[in-house]
Write a protein that holds these residues in place. Sequence first.
Motif, mmCIF file in Angstrom:
data_model
loop_
_atom_site.group_PDB
_atom_site.id
_atom_site.type_symbol
_atom_site.label_atom_id
_atom_site.label_comp_id
_atom_site.label_asym_id
_atom_site.label_seq_id
_atom_site.Cartn_x
_atom_site.Cartn_y
_atom_site.Cartn_z
ATOM 1 N N GLU A 1 5.360 -4.392 8.640
ATOM 2 C CA GLU A 1 4.234 -3.337 8.789
ATOM 3 C C GLU A 1 4.620 -2.057 7.982
ATOM 4 O O GLU A 1 3.612 -1.466 7.544
ATOM 5 C CB GLU A 1 3.726 -3.431 10.190
ATOM 6 N N GLU B 1 2.407 -0.382 4.725
ATOM 7 C CA GLU B 1 1.482 0.517 5.396
ATOM 8 C C GLU B 1 0.433 0.777 4.831
ATOM 9 O O GLU B 1 -0.776 0.988 5.079
ATOM 10 C CB GLU B 1 2.116 1.611 5.872
ATOM 11 N N LYS C 1 -2.658 -1.232 5.275
ATOM 12 C CA LYS C 1 -3.058 -1.805 6.760
ATOM 13 C C LYS C 1 -4.477 -1.860 6.933
ATOM 14 O O LYS C 1 -4.742 -2.698 7.715
ATOM 15 C CB LYS C 1 -2.184 -0.875 7.577
#
Length: 140
Positions: free
Chosen positions: A48, A52, A55
């Motif tokens: 993650e 990013e 996202k």
Amino acid sequence: MAVETTLSIIKPDATRRNLTGKINARFEESGLQIVAQKKIWLTRNQAEAFYEVHKERAFFDDLCNFMISGAVVVQVLQGENAIAENRKIMGATNPVNAEEGTIRRDFAENVEANSVHGSDSAENAKKEISFFFSELEIVG
Ligand code: ADP
Ligand code: MG
């Protein structure tokens, strides 16, 4: 042109099919040198954090699940114009659109499981290399 370094990742679809050596040969044949390399299994948090910038994208969750579905090989490639050169060797994100002879055209399973990651700018290359490697681990 200048000598650059860029971050490459051989993704789980490729490590699963034992393609690390074949993909590394593509880099070496085109004059890029592998100046750092390690095989790791990303945690969900690491995946993650690495992705990013994506996202808010619809595919973010699936992409992170895919990236932790198996081991990856993270590596630093060095050479003349390495960032753009690597993107050229990789081919387009979707293998259906990738040129013949590119890694993604030859090895990718689909737009998500597309075998390799490569930094897309000098700024991101610097960030992404330091995400995985210390200076001591890079031997040019
Ligand atoms: P690239 O890896 O070519 O720089 P992006 O940065 O746009 O492509 O996307 C990052 C990764 O997210 C891609 O390599 C691929 O694994 C995944 N991805 C991109 N677009 C899609 C999509 N439409 N559906 C599923 N996964 C995608
Ligand atoms: Mg990208």
